[in-house]
Design an enzyme around this catalytic site. Structure first.
Site, PDB file in Angstrom:
ATOM      1  N   HIS A  33      55.910  -3.770 -41.275  1.00 13.64           N
ATOM      2  CA  HIS A  33      55.140  -4.561 -41.692  1.00 13.64           C
ATOM      3  C   HIS A  33      54.945  -5.395 -39.647  1.00 13.64           C
ATOM      4  CE1 HIS A  33      56.098  -6.276 -45.106  1.00 13.64           C
ATOM      5  NE2 HIS A  33      56.019  -5.040 -45.295  1.00 13.64           N
ATOM      6  N   TYR A  75      56.280 -16.973 -45.510  1.00 11.51           N
ATOM      7  CA  TYR A  75      56.770 -18.147 -45.615  1.00 11.51           C
ATOM      8  C   TYR A  75      56.484 -19.868 -46.130  1.00 11.51           C
ATOM      9  CZ  TYR A  75      60.593 -15.825 -43.275  1.00 11.51           C
ATOM     10  OH  TYR A  75      61.065 -14.263 -42.358  1.00 11.51           O
ATOM     11  N   PRO A  85      68.992 -18.608 -42.293  1.00 11.23           N
ATOM     12  CA  PRO A  85      68.466 -17.156 -42.710  1.00 11.23           C
ATOM     13  C   PRO A  85      66.552 -17.521 -42.597  1.00 11.23           C
ATOM     14  CG  PRO A  85      69.041 -17.829 -44.587  1.00 11.23           C
ATOM     15  CD  PRO A  85      69.547 -19.272 -44.117  1.00 11.23           C
ATOM     16  N   LYS A 125      67.769 -13.625 -38.639  1.00 15.06           N
ATOM     17  CA  LYS A 125      68.260 -12.932 -37.273  1.00 15.06           C
ATOM     18  C   LYS A 125      69.666 -12.534 -37.347  1.00 15.06           C
ATOM     19  CE  LYS A 125      65.323 -13.298 -33.933  1.00 15.06           C
ATOM     20  NZ  LYS A 125      64.096 -12.427 -35.690  1.00 15.06           N
ATOM     21  N   TYR A 140      60.242 -13.736 -33.626  1.00 19.71           N
ATOM     22  CA  TYR A 140      60.591 -13.283 -35.116  1.00 19.71           C
ATOM     23  C   TYR A 140      60.900 -11.949 -34.667  1.00 19.71           C
ATOM     24  CZ  TYR A 140      59.745 -12.469 -39.752  1.00 19.71           C
ATOM     25  OH  TYR A 140      60.518 -11.885 -40.820  1.00 19.71           O
TER      26      TYR A 140
HETATM   27  P1  RFL Z   1      79.325  -9.551 -43.635  1.00 19.49           P
HETATM   28  O1  RFL Z   1      78.040  -8.810 -43.865  1.00 19.49           O
HETATM   29  O2  RFL Z   1      80.070 -10.883 -44.442  1.00 19.49           O
HETATM   30  O3  RFL Z   1      80.491  -8.464 -43.223  1.00 19.49           O
HETATM   31  C1  RFL Z   1      82.199  -8.878 -43.243  1.00 19.49           C
HETATM   32  C2  RFL Z   1      82.508  -8.062 -44.058  1.00 19.49           C
HETATM   33  O4  RFL Z   1      84.334  -8.390 -43.572  1.00 19.49           O
HETATM   34  C3  RFL Z   1      84.832  -8.050 -45.025  1.00 19.49           C
HETATM   35  N1  RFL Z   1      86.261  -9.618 -44.775  1.00 19.49           N
HETATM   36  C4  RFL Z   1      87.349  -8.716 -45.364  1.00 19.49           C
HETATM   37  N2  RFL Z   1      87.859  -7.776 -44.657  1.00 19.49           N
HETATM   38  C5  RFL Z   1      89.315  -7.515 -44.800  1.00 19.49           C
HETATM   39  N3  RFL Z   1      90.117  -8.572 -44.204  1.00 19.49           N
HETATM   40  C6  RFL Z   1      89.466  -9.639 -44.295  1.00 19.49           C
HETATM   41  N4  RFL Z   1      90.657 -10.746 -44.317  1.00 19.49           N
HETATM   42  C7  RFL Z   1      88.591  -9.798 -44.217  1.00 19.49           C
HETATM   43  N5  RFL Z   1      87.390 -11.247 -44.798  1.00 19.49           N
HETATM   44  C8  RFL Z   1      86.217 -10.216 -44.973  1.00 19.49           C
HETATM   45  C9  RFL Z   1      84.207  -8.878 -45.912  1.00 19.49           C
HETATM   46  O5  RFL Z   1      84.610  -8.559 -47.651  1.00 19.49           O
HETATM   47  C10 RFL Z   1      82.825  -8.085 -45.782  1.00 19.49           C
HETATM   48  O6  RFL Z   1      82.431  -6.953 -46.062  1.00 19.49           O
HETATM   49  O7  RFL Z   1      79.298  -9.660 -42.070  1.00 19.49           O
HETATM   50  P2  RFL Z   1      78.480  -9.123 -40.631  1.00 19.49           P
HETATM   51  O8  RFL Z   1      79.094  -7.369 -40.890  1.00 19.49           O
HETATM   52  O9  RFL Z   1      78.530  -9.667 -39.986  1.00 19.49           O
HETATM   53  O10 RFL Z   1      76.608  -8.327 -40.892  1.00 19.49           O
HETATM   54  C11 RFL Z   1      76.052  -9.926 -40.804  1.00 19.49           C
HETATM   55  C12 RFL Z   1      75.401 -10.004 -42.138  1.00 19.49           C
HETATM   56  O11 RFL Z   1      75.424  -9.889 -43.343  1.00 19.49           O
HETATM   57  C13 RFL Z   1      74.573 -11.493 -42.553  1.00 19.49           C
HETATM   58  O12 RFL Z   1      73.978 -11.848 -40.754  1.00 19.49           O
HETATM   59  C14 RFL Z   1      72.864 -11.160 -42.935  1.00 19.49           C
HETATM   60  O13 RFL Z   1      72.678 -11.112 -43.937  1.00 19.49           O
HETATM   61  C15 RFL Z   1      72.327 -12.593 -42.876  1.00 19.49           C
HETATM   62  N6  RFL Z   1      70.898 -12.425 -43.401  1.00 19.49           N
HETATM   63  C16 RFL Z   1      69.338 -11.779 -42.788  1.00 19.49           C
HETATM   64  N7  RFL Z   1      69.808 -11.397 -41.414  1.00 19.49           N
HETATM   65  C17 RFL Z   1      68.784 -10.532 -40.613  1.00 19.49           C
HETATM   66  O14 RFL Z   1      69.114  -9.982 -40.141  1.00 19.49           O
HETATM   67  N8  RFL Z   1      67.647 -10.377 -41.786  1.00 19.49           N
HETATM   68  C18 RFL Z   1      67.322 -11.432 -42.692  1.00 19.49           C
HETATM   69  O15 RFL Z   1      67.016 -10.988 -43.149  1.00 19.49           O
HETATM   70  C19 RFL Z   1      68.527 -12.128 -43.560  1.00 19.49           C
HETATM   71  N9  RFL Z   1      68.142 -12.307 -44.418  1.00 19.49           N
HETATM   72  C20 RFL Z   1      70.718 -13.340 -44.357  1.00 19.49           C
HETATM   73  C21 RFL Z   1      70.080 -13.314 -45.099  1.00 19.49           C
HETATM   74  C22 RFL Z   1      71.685 -13.309 -45.179  1.00 19.49           C
HETATM   75  C23 RFL Z   1      71.233 -14.451 -46.341  1.00 19.49           C
HETATM   76  N10 RFL Z   1      72.816 -15.030 -47.258  1.00 19.49           N
HETATM   77  C24 RFL Z   1      73.187 -14.583 -48.602  1.00 19.49           C
HETATM   78  C25 RFL Z   1      73.403 -16.175 -46.121  1.00 19.49           C
HETATM   79  C26 RFL Z   1      68.734 -13.718 -46.466  1.00 19.49           C
HETATM   80  C27 RFL Z   1      70.417 -14.593 -46.674  1.00 19.49           C
HETATM   81  C28 RFL Z   1      70.477 -15.208 -48.342  1.00 19.49           C
HETATM   82  C1  PHB Z   2      65.020 -11.428 -47.588  1.00 19.93           C
HETATM   83  O1  PHB Z   2      64.129 -10.525 -47.388  1.00 19.93           O
HETATM   84  O2  PHB Z   2      66.017 -11.015 -47.659  1.00 19.93           O
HETATM   85  C2  PHB Z   2      64.753 -12.193 -46.366  1.00 19.93           C
HETATM   86  C3  PHB Z   2      63.659 -11.927 -45.426  1.00 19.93           C
HETATM   87  C4  PHB Z   2      63.132 -12.926 -44.449  1.00 19.93           C
HETATM   88  C5  PHB Z   2      64.003 -13.581 -44.292  1.00 19.93           C
HETATM   89  C6  PHB Z   2      65.462 -13.953 -44.745  1.00 19.93           C
HETATM   90  C7  PHB Z   2      66.198 -13.184 -46.141  1.00 19.93           C
HETATM   91  O3  PHB Z   2      64.118 -14.968 -43.431  1.00 19.93           O
END
Ligand code: RFL
Ligand code: PHB
Length: 394
Positions: free
Chosen positions: A72, A201, A293, A297, A385
């Protein structure tokens, strides 16, 4: 059991770290509380910065992303009923982002790990970290009712916000900074074509909305909802109706609806832990920090933490130097705070804040209007961004 690095958590942080260490000939075992299917069932991030895609290439897992991911060059911001395009490519001298789901990133990393025959213990219960203030840390866990211990040189806490690693640090050694927002995001995934070829957005009177996507046939949409809402209260029908009301007429007309594949509510939070290193224990990714989110980032920051950490560990094993380990926390935190600031600010100008009154909405609109008519303003949004380079300001 013995290994060089015990990694807690098989999310994107833990898996990417495992892959980068493997490339450098460093042994690691990953312990994960959940099953692989559970990890792959969590629908989260969708937007990758170039720094993150470069790292996935470096880890040797970028092939499918380049084939199936969507590049994109911009996104839309909708406020006051009008859409404005942020031309990322023009405003940043050619930088772009990649739309490729976190689920797919995780799947690619899992498969590479399996293909290389590297050890991951899924469904590891009661994981505990010990003696990380010495040079001989240990990790204990239970699997199928039996207790196990791993002796290691280092522990990487990649276990997310609710993990055990951060919680195991003595309270006096750690400082936590936190802001919890008074709303959440209700997300819906559906096999319907995206409403627009780029992300939208939305700042609307009814609250924030985001139109995102996973492919040309799969959409991901979000709605700002009160923290008190439960996902069961939201039928698919109610979701689509509300989304349509937050869009401009052209987008609302184009919106294709369908049954949800997944629906969930995520609270929004800004959170940073200082420092990120405690002796031989390191925190990386969501274990050390959370961003709302809005700025996309979280996953990108997780990837850069892991890059700094793998470099530091490689330097330790190959050059017997502790310089990278010593500077890990400081290097990560500099980048983290920049992303925290952007995510907080972008969240602040795009959402309805229940306690702020009507003046807040007018001030938001004035700020957005100013930004859209200022080259400097547009550049500020775009360069944040697409993300900072790995070694900014060094
Ligand atoms: P995770 O993905 O939470 O993985 C951690 C893992 O550790 C396990 N765990 C354990 N294992 C053993 N013993 C324990 N005691 C444990 N406790 C936990 C868990 O089961 C899990 O598998 O962390 P990690 O790897 O640091 O990754 C981070 C990302 O997941 C997170 O930052 C992103 O998803 C945030 N995020 C976004 N980030 C972006 O860069 N671009 C995006 O577009 C974006 N959109 C989002 C998002 C997060 C969202 N939510 C649900 C918070 C959109 C949403 C809605
Ligand atoms: C997503 O596609 O899940 C998404 C995209 C952009 C954001 C957050 C989540 O800023």
């Amino acid at each position: 059991m013995k290994t060089q690095v015990a990694i807690i958590g098989a999310g994107p942080s833990g898996l990417l770290l495992g892959q980068l260490l493997h490339k450098a000939g460093i042994d690691a075992i990953i312990l994960e509380r959940q099953s692989p299917d559970y990890v792959l069932g969590r629908i989260r991030a969708g937007v990758l910065e170039q720094v993150a895609t470069d790292l996935l290439d470096e880890a040797g897992v970028g092939q499918r992303m380049h084939a199936e991911g969507l590049v994109h060059t911009g996104f839309d911001m909708l406020f006051n009923g009008e859409r404005h395009r942020i031309d990322l490519e023009r405003l940043t001298g050619g930088r772009k982002v990649m739309v490729y789901g976190q689920t797919e990133v995780t799947r690619d990393l899992m498969e590479a790990r399996k293909a290389a025959g590297l050890p991951t213990v899924y469904e590891a219960a009661n994981v505990q970290v010990h003696d990380f203030d010495t040079t001989r840390p240990r990790v204990s866990y239970e699997k199928d009712g039996r207790s196990h211990t791993i002796e290691c040189d280092f522990i990487a806490g990649c276990d997310g916000f609710h993990g055990v690693c951060r919680a195991s640090v003595p309270r006096g050694a750690i400082q936590e900074f936190e802001k919890v927002y008074p709303f959440g995001w209700l997300g819906l995934l559906s096999d319907t074509p995206p409403v627009h070829h780029e992300l939208i957005y939305v700042n609307s009177e009814r609250g924030f909305a985001l139109c995102s996507q996973r492919s040309h046939t799969r959409s991901r949409y979000y709605l700002q909802v009160p923290l008190t809402d439960k996902v069961e209260q939201w039928s698919d029908e109610a979701f689509w109706t509300e989304l349509r009301l937050r869009l401009d007429p052209a987008a609302a007309d184009k919106l294709v609806t369908g049954p949800s594949l997944e629906k969930s509510i995520a609270p929004l939070r800004s959170f940073v832990t200082e420092p990120l290193r405690f002796g031989r224990l390191f925190l990386a990714g969501d274990a050390g920090h959370i961003v709302p989110p809005t700025g996309a980032k979280g996953l990108n920051l997780a990837a850069t933490d892991v890059k700094y950490l793998s470099n530091a560990l490689i330097e330790f094993y190959q050059e017997r130097s502790e310089a990278g380990i010593d500077s890990y926390s400081q290097r990560c935190l500099k980048r983290i705070w920049r992303a925290e600031r952007f995510s907080w600010w972008f969240t602040s100008i795009m959402h309805r804040f229940p306690d702020e009154g009507a003046i807040h909405a007018r001030l938001q609109q004035a700020e957005l209007d100013y930004l859209m008519h200022s080259e400097a303003g547009l550049k500020t949004i775009a360069e944040n961004y697409v993300g900072l380079p790995l070694d900014f300001g060094d």
